[in-house]
Motif scaffolding. Sequence first.
Motif, PDB file in Angstrom:
ATOM      1  N   ALA B  48       0.914  -1.231   0.317  1.00  0.00           N
ATOM      2  CA  ALA B  48      -0.201  -0.108  -0.057  1.00  0.00           C
ATOM      3  C   ALA B  48       0.779   1.504  -0.061  1.00  0.00           C
ATOM      4  O   ALA B  48       0.565   2.170  -0.628  1.00  0.00           O
ATOM      5  CB  ALA B  48      -1.334  -0.296   1.090  1.00  0.00           C
ATOM      6  N   ALA B  49       1.787   1.579   0.804  1.00  0.00           N
ATOM      7  CA  ALA B  49       2.728   2.022   0.618  1.00  0.00           C
ATOM      8  C   ALA B  49       3.674   2.620  -0.637  1.00  0.00           C
ATOM      9  O   ALA B  49       4.212   4.046  -0.763  1.00  0.00           O
ATOM     10  CB  ALA B  49       4.094   1.708   1.998  1.00  0.00           C
ATOM     11  N   ARG B  50       3.741   2.085  -1.684  1.00  0.00           N
ATOM     12  CA  ARG B  50       4.060   2.221  -3.178  1.00  0.00           C
ATOM     13  C   ARG B  50       3.124   2.454  -3.779  1.00  0.00           C
ATOM     14  O   ARG B  50       2.927   2.973  -5.597  1.00  0.00           O
ATOM     15  CB  ARG B  50       4.805   1.127  -3.336  1.00  0.00           C
ATOM     16  CG  ARG B  50       6.420   0.680  -2.675  1.00  0.00           C
ATOM     17  CD  ARG B  50       6.779  -0.786  -2.855  1.00  0.00           C
ATOM     18  NE  ARG B  50       7.761  -0.762  -2.369  1.00  0.00           N
ATOM     19  CZ  ARG B  50       8.843  -0.296  -1.774  1.00  0.00           C
ATOM     20  NH1 ARG B  50       8.946   1.036  -2.889  1.00  0.00           N
ATOM     21  NH2 ARG B  50      10.057  -0.331  -1.123  1.00  0.00           N
ATOM     22  N   LEU B  51       1.446   2.457  -3.264  1.00  0.00           N
ATOM     23  CA  LEU B  51       0.672   3.004  -4.209  1.00  0.00           C
ATOM     24  C   LEU B  51       1.300   4.862  -4.527  1.00  0.00           C
ATOM     25  O   LEU B  51       0.810   5.608  -3.353  1.00  0.00           O
ATOM     26  CB  LEU B  51      -1.011   2.371  -3.743  1.00  0.00           C
ATOM     27  CG  LEU B  51      -1.145   1.159  -3.563  1.00  0.00           C
ATOM     28  CD1 LEU B  51      -2.932   1.303  -3.359  1.00  0.00           C
ATOM     29  CD2 LEU B  51      -1.450   0.609  -4.808  1.00  0.00           C
ATOM     30  N   CYS B  52       0.762   4.441  -5.642  1.00  0.00           N
ATOM     31  CA  CYS B  52       1.236   6.110  -6.194  1.00  0.00           C
ATOM     32  C   CYS B  52      -0.392   6.890  -5.688  1.00  0.00           C
ATOM     33  O   CYS B  52      -1.566   6.506  -6.261  1.00  0.00           O
ATOM     34  CB  CYS B  52       0.872   5.790  -7.937  1.00  0.00           C
ATOM     35  SG  CYS B  52       0.978   8.114  -8.388  1.00  0.00           S
ATOM     36  N   GLY B  53      -0.088   8.177  -4.891  1.00  0.00           N
ATOM     37  CA  GLY B  53      -1.491   8.692  -4.454  1.00  0.00           C
ATOM     38  C   GLY B  53      -1.637   8.492  -3.029  1.00  0.00           C
ATOM     39  O   GLY B  53      -2.312   8.968  -2.099  1.00  0.00           O
ATOM     40  N   ALA B  54      -1.265   7.856  -2.760  1.00  0.00           N
ATOM     41  CA  ALA B  54      -1.606   6.869  -0.835  1.00  0.00           C
ATOM     42  C   ALA B  54      -0.408   8.567  -0.034  1.00  0.00           C
ATOM     43  O   ALA B  54       0.714   8.691  -0.573  1.00  0.00           O
ATOM     44  CB  ALA B  54      -1.339   6.021  -0.575  1.00  0.00           C
ATOM     45  N   GLY B  55      -0.490   9.254   1.504  1.00  0.00           N
ATOM     46  CA  GLY B  55      -0.003   9.899   1.554  1.00  0.00           C
ATOM     47  C   GLY B  55       0.872   9.408   2.603  1.00  0.00           C
ATOM     48  O   GLY B  55       2.275   9.912   3.237  1.00  0.00           O
ATOM     49  N   ARG B  56       0.339   8.333   3.498  1.00  0.00           N
ATOM     50  CA  ARG B  56       0.478   7.660   4.518  1.00  0.00           C
ATOM     51  C   ARG B  56      -0.160   6.218   4.844  1.00  0.00           C
ATOM     52  O   ARG B  56      -1.280   6.225   4.411  1.00  0.00           O
ATOM     53  CB  ARG B  56       0.312   8.991   5.874  1.00  0.00           C
ATOM     54  CG  ARG B  56       0.867   7.823   6.883  1.00  0.00           C
ATOM     55  CD  ARG B  56       0.244   8.552   8.210  1.00  0.00           C
ATOM     56  NE  ARG B  56       0.205   9.785   7.806  1.00  0.00           N
ATOM     57  CZ  ARG B  56       0.363  10.940   8.815  1.00  0.00           C
ATOM     58  NH1 ARG B  56      -0.083  10.608  10.474  1.00  0.00           N
ATOM     59  NH2 ARG B  56       0.566  12.065   9.178  1.00  0.00           N
ATOM     60  N   ILE B  57       0.537   5.327   5.660  1.00  0.00           N
ATOM     61  CA  ILE B  57      -0.451   4.146   5.518  1.00  0.00           C
ATOM     62  C   ILE B  57      -0.245   3.952   7.172  1.00  0.00           C
ATOM     63  O   ILE B  57       0.928   4.005   8.201  1.00  0.00           O
ATOM     64  CB  ILE B  57       0.804   3.183   5.308  1.00  0.00           C
ATOM     65  CG1 ILE B  57       0.873   3.347   3.374  1.00  0.00           C
ATOM     66  CG2 ILE B  57      -0.340   1.585   5.360  1.00  0.00           C
ATOM     67  CD1 ILE B  57      -0.006   3.644   2.668  1.00  0.00           C
ATOM     68  N   ILE B  58      -1.594   3.252   7.267  1.00  0.00           N
ATOM     69  CA  ILE B  58      -2.092   3.337   8.682  1.00  0.00           C
ATOM     70  C   ILE B  58      -2.027   1.937   9.324  1.00  0.00           C
ATOM     71  O   ILE B  58      -2.800   0.990   7.990  1.00  0.00           O
ATOM     72  CB  ILE B  58      -3.043   4.261   9.912  1.00  0.00           C
ATOM     73  CG1 ILE B  58      -3.045   5.314   9.383  1.00  0.00           C
ATOM     74  CG2 ILE B  58      -3.740   3.655  11.072  1.00  0.00           C
ATOM     75  CD1 ILE B  58      -3.784   6.835   9.542  1.00  0.00           C
ATOM     76  N   LEU B  59      -1.439   1.279   9.770  1.00  0.00           N
ATOM     77  CA  LEU B  59      -1.008   0.091  11.085  1.00  0.00           C
ATOM     78  C   LEU B  59      -2.112  -1.135  11.657  1.00  0.00           C
ATOM     79  O   LEU B  59      -1.610  -0.669  11.691  1.00  0.00           O
ATOM     80  CB  LEU B  59       0.445  -0.993   9.882  1.00  0.00           C
ATOM     81  CG  LEU B  59      -0.140  -2.578  10.088  1.00  0.00           C
ATOM     82  CD1 LEU B  59      -1.001  -3.297   9.223  1.00  0.00           C
ATOM     83  CD2 LEU B  59       1.365  -3.407  10.071  1.00  0.00           C
ATOM     84  N   ALA B  60      -2.988  -1.160  11.594  1.00  0.00           N
ATOM     85  CA  ALA B  60      -3.087  -1.909  12.949  1.00  0.00           C
ATOM     86  C   ALA B  60      -3.179  -3.380  12.426  1.00  0.00           C
ATOM     87  O   ALA B  60      -4.263  -4.399  11.771  1.00  0.00           O
ATOM     88  CB  ALA B  60      -5.151  -1.450  13.052  1.00  0.00           C
ATOM     89  N   ASP B  61      -2.475  -3.852  13.360  1.00  0.00           N
ATOM     90  CA  ASP B  61      -2.040  -5.575  13.409  1.00  0.00           C
ATOM     91  C   ASP B  61      -2.252  -5.998  14.345  1.00  0.00           C
ATOM     92  O   ASP B  61      -1.684  -5.787  15.669  1.00  0.00           O
ATOM     93  CB  ASP B  61      -0.784  -5.428  13.145  1.00  0.00           C
ATOM     94  CG  ASP B  61      -0.476  -6.731  11.699  1.00  0.00           C
ATOM     95  OD1 ASP B  61      -1.115  -8.069  12.766  1.00  0.00           O
ATOM     96  OD2 ASP B  61       0.176  -6.624  10.958  1.00  0.00           O
ATOM     97  N   ASP B  62      -3.787  -6.611  14.291  1.00  0.00           N
ATOM     98  CA  ASP B  62      -4.290  -7.760  15.518  1.00  0.00           C
ATOM     99  C   ASP B  62      -4.248  -8.830  15.490  1.00  0.00           C
ATOM    100  O   ASP B  62      -5.680  -8.654  14.168  1.00  0.00           O
ATOM    101  CB  ASP B  62      -5.116  -6.647  16.467  1.00  0.00           C
ATOM    102  CG  ASP B  62      -5.025  -6.993  17.946  1.00  0.00           C
ATOM    103  OD1 ASP B  62      -5.136  -6.234  18.679  1.00  0.00           O
ATOM    104  OD2 ASP B  62      -6.564  -7.918  18.508  1.00  0.00           O
ATOM    105  N   ALA B  63      -4.828 -10.061  16.192  1.00  0.00           N
ATOM    106  CA  ALA B  63      -5.808 -11.036  15.789  1.00  0.00           C
ATOM    107  C   ALA B  63      -6.940 -10.929  15.548  1.00  0.00           C
ATOM    108  O   ALA B  63      -7.877 -11.448  14.338  1.00  0.00           O
ATOM    109  CB  ALA B  63      -5.547 -12.028  16.304  1.00  0.00           C
TER     110      ALA B  63
END
Lengths: 249, 311
Positions: B48-63
């Motif tokens: 997602a971080a390499r998609l053209c147009g993305a400003g920031r990635i928010i990662l919520a990693d949880d079961a």
Amino acid sequence: MKKILVPVKMVLDANARPRVRADETGIDLSGMRMSINPFCEIAVEEALRLKEAGQAEEVVIVSIGPAKAQDTLRQALAMGADRALLIQTDETVEPLAVAKLLHAVVMDEPPDLVILGKQAIDDDCNQTGQMLAALLGWPQATFASAIRAEEGRLLVTREIDAGLQTLSLPLPAIVTTDLRLNEPRHCALPNIMKARKKPLTIRMPADYGVDVRRRLKVLAVRPPSGRKPGIKVATASELVGDLRAAGLV
Amino acid sequence: MTILLIADHDNRVLSDATGRALTALCAMDDAVHILVAGHRAGPVAESAARLCGAGRIILADDAAFAHGLAEPLAALVVSLAGDYRAIAAPATSGGKDVLPRVAALLDVMQVSDVVRIVSPDTFERPIYAGNAVAVVQSTDEKKLLTIRTSAFAAAGTIDAAVPIEEVRAPHGVWLARFEGETLSSRDRPDLASARVVVSGGRALGSAEKFQDVLGPLAERLHAAIGASRAAVDAGYAPNDLQVGQTGKVVAPDLYIALGISGAIQHLAGMKDSKIIVAINKDEDAPIFQVADYGIVGDLFEIVPELEKALG
Ligand SMILES: Cc1cc2nc3c(=O)[nH]c(=O)nc-3n(C[C@H](O)[C@H](O)[C@H](O)COP(=O)(O)OP(=O)(O)OC[C@H]3O[C@@H](n4cnc5c(N)ncnc54)[C@H](O)[C@@H]3O)c2cc1C
Ligand SMILES: Nc1ncnc2c1ncn2[C@@H]1O[C@H](COP(=O)(O)O)[C@@H](O)[C@H]1O
């Protein structure tokens, strides 16, 4: 389960061709055949099957719509539902406001399970069930293709983009139906007669203190852009020739 | 102010739907943050971080996010909603499941299946199985949108990745429990993003014939396979191949309809394809009204001829 609540919407019949009004204000429904939304019919059928299997005692139907929606409610009663409620209004009520009205109805009743259609085939919103689940803080299983009641929980198989998923929900819960959940029964004439005597209550949105004003202003409703007429080709090789020329194969 | 886009993924791969939704949102002239909620979904966040147009990635990693269930995901999105001017998701089965739940919690009326962003508050969406297009203006402060991804091109990728910020899952008791899943095999191109789709209808007659007739042709054309509702109901094809008002909406460069009559509910899912080919033995079948090329005849004779002509 004691009670299942099934919200049903009256919509333009699935086989009718919608006419877009020339002034772009909407779809002209005058003189058109109206029916129960197909997904709602599946929801009614599923509730009745749970009742017939001894899993539920009562099936209550509710609709928000014009006076004519009584016909839709009578149809659900003829299928076998026990009683019905119409919240009568001639205004278009959006899914969020429908969910708020249903929330109030759930507080009055209260049911152990609400089964809705996944989508109304007129607005194609696919929102109301999920919104109601949120307002109630209940679990949801959308796009159901199989439901099994088991020891106070509900096992629901859902149609998802990648295949099928099964969830287990405690009651009370919200389920929305997909097409393959069941095939709704036809109503026998004696049942249609009997349904006329079943209780049907009428209320107004104001009775529930819910603001049903629209949040989405409809600026225009237009016909979709059409496609140019195509051609018939006689043979497969002719077709391949044309597709090659267009760079498609 | 910014827009939050909820990514669609399976914890391993970011779906093409996310990039298409991003393309749509870029028209709103705002920074777009992409939320990746998943379990061990780091690689998804990196794509997602390499998609053209993305400003920031928010990662919520949880079961809690392992299976995309609506309750924890909606709670997460609501906890992040604060400053976002718009919250969007592709109109995939996951997006359709969760976003209305978020909308109700925020007291916003969602706009479903956006096919065009006219301005930051005005959107076009199909209604009545695509028999009409409504132009709607949202009066809510926040906009909640699901994006019909077939209407937008995939976003490009860039070499320099944007930052990934991790957030914690909100506390809560989630009532629905995941029990299991049966996923379709992935040996064909994905229906929603394939350049070519070959679809079969009731005329195929059985699951075996469906596979025997469509399989080799799809192989030859590197095509995804689709089906009408009648073919799915009859058990010829799995549910996730259904194209239409209530199935998947596709717009490939080439759509080949074999033994499909062309009911409005089916057309709703494919009539925006660039080129439509129909093979049907009934010359009055409505599918011919949208087909660029039509052949009237028996598909069991014509498909083998077609394969031969393709060489
Ligand atoms: C609420 C609702 C939602 C729906 N959603 C969808 C949806 O999402 N997707 C969808 O597809 N449908 C949907 N439908 C169903 C839709 O209305 C049609 O019933 C369905 O699309 C018909 O499928 P079909 O064209 O395969 O079958 P049919 O309509 O039976 O058509 C079969 C066609 O095959 C042709 N044929 C037969 N034999 C041959 C042969 N040997 N060679 C060539 N041609 C042959 C026939 O001439 C005919 O045209 C929905 C319906 C409702 C009410
Ligand atoms: N006016 C209404 N009256 C009763 N039920 C409704 C109404 N509108 C929507 N619903 C329910 O919500 C489902 C989904 O509708 P929608 O979110 O509008 O696509 C329908 O299948 C019904 O079960």
